[in-house]
Design a protein around this motif. Structure first.
Motif, mmCIF file in Angstrom:
data_model
loop_
_atom_site.group_PDB
_atom_site.id
_atom_site.type_symbol
_atom_site.label_atom_id
_atom_site.label_comp_id
_atom_site.label_asym_id
_atom_site.label_seq_id
_atom_site.Cartn_x
_atom_site.Cartn_y
_atom_site.Cartn_z
ATOM 1 N N THR A 1 0.349 -7.981 26.851
ATOM 2 C CA THR A 1 1.191 -7.391 27.006
ATOM 3 C C THR A 1 2.404 -8.057 26.105
ATOM 4 O O THR A 1 3.140 -7.679 26.058
ATOM 5 C CB THR A 1 1.400 -7.691 27.927
ATOM 6 O OG1 THR A 1 0.766 -9.404 28.619
ATOM 7 C CG2 THR A 1 0.651 -7.118 29.988
ATOM 8 N N LYS A 2 1.671 -8.294 25.495
ATOM 9 C CA LYS A 2 2.788 -9.340 24.262
ATOM 10 C C LYS A 2 2.871 -8.755 23.201
ATOM 11 O O LYS A 2 3.553 -8.947 22.590
ATOM 12 C CB LYS A 2 2.259 -11.215 24.034
ATOM 13 C CG LYS A 2 2.397 -12.341 24.876
ATOM 14 C CD LYS A 2 1.566 -13.481 24.791
ATOM 15 C CE LYS A 2 2.140 -14.411 25.207
ATOM 16 N NZ LYS A 2 1.454 -15.827 24.828
ATOM 17 N N ILE B 1 2.454 2.449 24.081
ATOM 18 C CA ILE B 1 1.853 3.408 23.947
ATOM 19 C C ILE B 1 0.342 2.695 23.718
ATOM 20 O O ILE B 1 -0.668 2.910 24.461
ATOM 21 C CB ILE B 1 2.052 4.747 22.751
ATOM 22 C CG1 ILE B 1 3.573 5.480 23.538
ATOM 23 C CG2 ILE B 1 0.917 4.955 22.336
ATOM 24 C CD1 ILE B 1 3.959 6.426 21.854
ATOM 25 N N GLN B 2 0.531 1.540 22.859
ATOM 26 C CA GLN B 2 -0.704 1.098 22.976
ATOM 27 C C GLN B 2 -2.004 0.591 23.784
ATOM 28 O O GLN B 2 -2.700 0.826 24.238
ATOM 29 C CB GLN B 2 -0.361 0.444 21.572
ATOM 30 C CG GLN B 2 -0.187 0.510 20.562
ATOM 31 C CD GLN B 2 -0.361 -0.588 19.495
ATOM 32 O OE1 GLN B 2 0.589 -1.304 19.516
ATOM 33 N NE2 GLN B 2 -0.323 -0.029 18.205
ATOM 34 N N PHE B 3 -0.423 0.124 24.504
ATOM 35 C CA PHE B 3 -1.264 -0.342 26.178
ATOM 36 C C PHE B 3 -1.566 0.197 26.842
ATOM 37 O O PHE B 3 -2.652 0.438 27.674
ATOM 38 C CB PHE B 3 -0.062 -1.338 27.055
ATOM 39 C CG PHE B 3 0.122 -2.099 28.062
ATOM 40 C CD1 PHE B 3 -0.796 -3.688 28.266
ATOM 41 C CD2 PHE B 3 -0.577 -1.713 29.523
ATOM 42 C CE1 PHE B 3 -1.836 -3.957 28.836
ATOM 43 C CE2 PHE B 3 -0.800 -2.203 30.056
ATOM 44 C CZ PHE B 3 -1.592 -3.406 29.821
ATOM 45 N N VAL C 1 -4.631 4.745 17.014
ATOM 46 C CA VAL C 1 -3.643 3.793 18.225
ATOM 47 C C VAL C 1 -4.918 3.082 19.135
ATOM 48 O O VAL C 1 -4.602 1.598 18.813
ATOM 49 C CB VAL C 1 -3.377 4.274 19.075
ATOM 50 C CG1 VAL C 1 -2.622 3.110 20.239
ATOM 51 C CG2 VAL C 1 -2.138 5.160 18.320
ATOM 52 N N LEU C 2 -5.851 3.434 19.149
ATOM 53 C CA LEU C 2 -6.630 1.860 19.667
ATOM 54 C C LEU C 2 -7.148 1.207 19.341
ATOM 55 O O LEU C 2 -7.812 -0.084 18.684
ATOM 56 C CB LEU C 2 -8.509 2.667 20.230
ATOM 57 C CG LEU C 2 -9.288 2.118 21.914
ATOM 58 C CD1 LEU C 2 -8.467 1.589 22.136
ATOM 59 C CD2 LEU C 2 -10.040 3.008 21.934
ATOM 60 N N SER C 3 -7.798 0.990 17.844
ATOM 61 C CA SER C 3 -7.693 0.547 16.792
ATOM 62 C C SER C 3 -7.024 -0.345 16.636
ATOM 63 O O SER C 3 -7.205 -1.414 16.379
ATOM 64 C CB SER C 3 -8.334 0.757 15.513
ATOM 65 O OG SER C 3 -9.392 2.222 15.531
ATOM 66 N N ALA C 4 -5.803 -0.632 16.298
ATOM 67 C CA ALA C 4 -4.368 -1.225 16.590
ATOM 68 C C ALA C 4 -4.653 -2.032 16.747
ATOM 69 O O ALA C 4 -3.803 -3.303 16.994
ATOM 70 C CB ALA C 4 -3.440 -0.167 16.020
#
Length: 93
Positions: free
Chosen positions: A40-41, A46-48, A78-81
């Motif tokens: 969350t930080k 979108i990533q979350f 996105v998942l990798s990042a």
């Protein structure tokens, strides 16, 4: 020892297993909490969403892509990042 009776040694083993399982579950809970605080930080919305869909809901990358109206390679990026950001936040190599 007749059938249906449990030896003291067996009871202790069962108690030890229960204690180990409880300790494992507590440790797991703490780690999951740390993980989601970090997520969350550092993650964008979108990533979350992608991270949660993949790791919490168990969706595959193609399923996430379909549900979000984008491509699977985009979800992979996105998942990798997301994982990279969380590892950095938690100082994990």
């Amino acid at each position: 020892i007749s059938e249906g009776q449990t030896s003291i040694a067996q009871t202790q083993t069962d108690e030890e297993r229960l204690t180990e399982r409880q300790e494992f579950q507590e440790k797991r809970k703490e780690l999951v909490e740390k993980l989601f605080v970090a997520a969350t930080k550092v993650l964008t919305d979108i990533q979350f969403k992608v991270f949660s869909a993949y790791f919490v809901m168990g969706m595959s990358e193609p399923q996430i892509a379909t549900s979000m109206g984008c491509t699977q390679p985009y979800i992979s990026i996105v998942l990798s990042a997301s994982v990279k950001k969380i590892k950095k936040e938690l100082k994990v190599d």
